[in-house]
Design a protein around this motif. Structure first.
Motif, PDB file in Angstrom:
ATOM      1  N   LYS A 170       8.033 -10.089   7.309  1.00 34.49           N
ATOM      2  CA  LYS A 170       7.014 -10.363   8.111  1.00 34.49           C
ATOM      3  C   LYS A 170       6.877  -9.426   9.495  1.00 34.49           C
ATOM      4  N   LEU A 171       8.287  -9.207   9.856  1.00 37.71           N
ATOM      5  CA  LEU A 171       8.025  -8.163  11.078  1.00 37.71           C
ATOM      6  C   LEU A 171       7.480  -6.852  10.738  1.00 37.71           C
ATOM      7  N   ALA A 172       8.099  -6.475   9.578  1.00 38.82           N
ATOM      8  CA  ALA A 172       7.777  -4.993   8.901  1.00 38.82           C
ATOM      9  C   ALA A 172       6.113  -4.930   8.736  1.00 38.82           C
ATOM     10  N   LEU A 173       5.568  -6.192   8.375  1.00 37.17           N
ATOM     11  CA  LEU A 173       4.132  -6.063   8.267  1.00 37.17           C
ATOM     12  C   LEU A 173       3.371  -5.695   9.357  1.00 37.17           C
ATOM     13  N   VAL A 174       3.977  -6.568  10.477  1.00 34.28           N
ATOM     14  CA  VAL A 174       3.445  -6.269  11.759  1.00 34.28           C
ATOM     15  C   VAL A 174       3.608  -4.804  12.312  1.00 34.28           C
ATOM     16  N   PHE A 175       4.782  -4.364  12.232  1.00 34.41           N
ATOM     17  CA  PHE A 175       4.990  -2.817  12.639  1.00 34.41           C
ATOM     18  C   PHE A 175       3.960  -1.883  11.739  1.00 34.41           C
ATOM     19  N   SER A 176       4.248  -2.319  10.629  1.00 35.97           N
ATOM     20  CA  SER A 176       3.329  -1.371   9.604  1.00 35.97           C
ATOM     21  C   SER A 176       1.803  -1.460  10.108  1.00 35.97           C
ATOM     22  N   TYR A 177       1.147  -2.430  10.444  1.00 38.95           N
ATOM     23  CA  TYR A 177      -0.175  -2.487  10.949  1.00 38.95           C
ATOM     24  C   TYR A 177      -0.444  -1.845  12.225  1.00 38.95           C
ATOM     25  N   ALA A 178       0.637  -1.969  13.155  1.00 43.43           N
ATOM     26  CA  ALA A 178       0.694  -1.349  14.414  1.00 43.43           C
ATOM     27  C   ALA A 178       0.902   0.381  14.372  1.00 43.43           C
ATOM     28  N   LEU A 179       1.450   0.668  13.221  1.00 40.24           N
ATOM     29  CA  LEU A 179       1.675   2.106  13.070  1.00 40.24           C
ATOM     30  C   LEU A 179       0.206   2.706  12.663  1.00 40.24           C
ATOM     31  N   MET A 180      -0.371   2.050  11.702  1.00 37.41           N
ATOM     32  CA  MET A 180      -1.683   2.232  10.905  1.00 37.41           C
ATOM     33  C   MET A 180      -2.768   2.275  12.408  1.00 37.41           C
ATOM     34  N   MET A 181      -2.522   1.449  13.142  1.00 36.18           N
ATOM     35  CA  MET A 181      -3.558   1.299  14.200  1.00 36.18           C
ATOM     36  C   MET A 181      -3.269   2.590  15.406  1.00 36.18           C
ATOM     37  N   ALA A 182      -2.034   3.241  15.217  1.00 34.08           N
ATOM     38  CA  ALA A 182      -1.558   4.243  16.047  1.00 34.08           C
ATOM     39  C   ALA A 182      -2.081   5.615  15.337  1.00 34.08           C
ATOM     40  N   GLY A 183      -2.659   5.635  14.196  1.00 37.87           N
ATOM     41  CA  GLY A 183      -2.851   6.709  13.182  1.00 37.87           C
ATOM     42  C   GLY A 183      -2.144   7.152  12.414  1.00 37.87           C
ATOM     43  N   ALA A 184      -1.178   6.287  11.866  1.00 37.25           N
ATOM     44  CA  ALA A 184      -0.181   6.589  10.721  1.00 37.25           C
ATOM     45  C   ALA A 184      -1.109   6.745   9.324  1.00 37.25           C
ATOM     46  N   ASN A 185      -0.483   7.480   8.517  1.00 36.85           N
ATOM     47  CA  ASN A 185      -1.443   7.639   7.264  1.00 36.85           C
ATOM     48  C   ASN A 185      -1.278   6.252   6.531  1.00 36.85           C
ATOM     49  N   GLY A 186      -2.257   5.703   6.196  1.00 34.33           N
ATOM     50  CA  GLY A 186      -2.286   4.470   5.508  1.00 34.33           C
ATOM     51  C   GLY A 186      -1.503   4.301   4.258  1.00 34.33           C
ATOM     52  N   GLN A 187      -1.688   5.636   3.523  1.00 34.96           N
ATOM     53  CA  GLN A 187      -0.838   5.516   2.002  1.00 34.96           C
ATOM     54  C   GLN A 187       0.351   5.620   2.274  1.00 34.96           C
ATOM     55  N   GLY A 188       0.964   6.278   3.290  1.00 28.79           N
ATOM     56  CA  GLY A 188       2.097   6.553   3.548  1.00 28.79           C
ATOM     57  C   GLY A 188       2.699   5.155   3.900  1.00 28.79           C
ATOM     58  N   ILE A 189       2.254   4.169   4.882  1.00 28.58           N
ATOM     59  CA  ILE A 189       2.824   3.111   5.192  1.00 28.58           C
ATOM     60  C   ILE A 189       2.655   2.128   4.112  1.00 28.58           C
ATOM     61  N   SER A 190       1.636   2.291   3.189  1.00 28.16           N
ATOM     62  CA  SER A 190       1.601   1.037   2.185  1.00 28.16           C
ATOM     63  C   SER A 190       2.843   1.634   1.281  1.00 28.16           C
ATOM     64  N   ASP A 191       2.899   3.021   1.042  1.00 30.32           N
ATOM     65  CA  ASP A 191       4.206   3.433   0.110  1.00 30.32           C
ATOM     66  C   ASP A 191       5.599   2.832   0.471  1.00 30.32           C
ATOM     67  N   ALA A 192       5.497   3.061   2.046  1.00 30.86           N
ATOM     68  CA  ALA A 192       6.525   2.794   2.584  1.00 30.86           C
ATOM     69  C   ALA A 192       7.186   1.285   2.381  1.00 30.86           C
ATOM     70  N   MET A 193       6.244   0.469   2.758  1.00 32.25           N
ATOM     71  CA  MET A 193       6.344  -0.772   2.255  1.00 32.25           C
ATOM     72  C   MET A 193       6.826  -1.130   1.106  1.00 32.25           C
ATOM     73  N   GLY A 194       6.118  -0.631   0.049  1.00 30.06           N
ATOM     74  CA  GLY A 194       6.497  -0.914  -1.368  1.00 30.06           C
ATOM     75  C   GLY A 194       7.889  -0.439  -1.625  1.00 30.06           C
ATOM     76  N   ALA A 195       8.330   0.731  -1.069  1.00 26.64           N
ATOM     77  CA  ALA A 195       9.646   1.269  -1.580  1.00 26.64           C
ATOM     78  C   ALA A 195      10.818   0.692  -0.387  1.00 26.64           C
ATOM     79  N   PHE A 196      10.541   0.183   0.585  1.00 31.63           N
ATOM     80  CA  PHE A 196      11.475  -0.502   1.304  1.00 31.63           C
ATOM     81  C   PHE A 196      11.511  -2.065   1.427  1.00 31.63           C
ATOM     82  N   PHE A 197      10.449  -2.605   1.251  1.00 30.16           N
ATOM     83  CA  PHE A 197      10.184  -4.082   1.176  1.00 30.16           C
ATOM     84  C   PHE A 197       9.501  -4.567   0.075  1.00 30.16           C
ATOM     85  N   PRO A 198      10.100  -4.084  -1.015  1.00 29.60           N
ATOM     86  CA  PRO A 198       9.256  -4.723  -2.239  1.00 29.60           C
ATOM     87  C   PRO A 198       9.074  -6.208  -2.316  1.00 29.60           C
ATOM     88  N   GLU A 199       8.055  -6.593  -2.860  1.00 26.23           N
ATOM     89  CA  GLU A 199       7.717  -8.117  -3.114  1.00 26.23           C
ATOM     90  C   GLU A 199       8.512  -8.767  -4.092  1.00 26.23           C
TER      91      GLU A 199
END
Length: 85
Positions: free
Chosen positions: A56-85
């Motif tokens: 849940k915290l990872a999702l908050v941080f990932s959204y904040a990173l995207m708001m800061a200009g991070a590559n959305g696909q990179g964030i999505s791939d990171a969440m999939g690799a580091f926090f698989p559902e």
């Protein structure tokens, strides 16, 4: 659906504050050579360290990173690799 729409004002303010704090990191990552596709490794490492494995915290941080200009696909791939559902 935009997760921002489901946040209350305090949550939105937190995400925007985090995005401001993350902006220099994102600029450095996006401006550098991609060691992993869309920089997912750099983002996943950062999210994992900050969230201490809490999805849940990872999702908050990932959204904040995207708001800061991070590559959305990179964030999505990171969440999939580091926090698989």
């Amino acid at each position: 659906m935009n997760p921002y729409d489901n946040m209350n004002e305090a949550q939105r303010e937190l995400v925007m504050d985090l995005a401001e704090d993350f902006a220099p990191f994102v600029k450095k990552v996006e401006g550098g050579a991609a060691l992993t596709k869309n920089h997912y490794g750099a983002y996943g490492s950062m999210i994992s360290k900050l969230s201490k494995g809490n999805r849940k915290l990872a999702l908050v941080f990932s959204y904040a990173l995207m708001m800061a200009g991070a590559n959305g696909q990179g964030i999505s791939d990171a969440m999939g690799a580091f926090f698989p559902e």
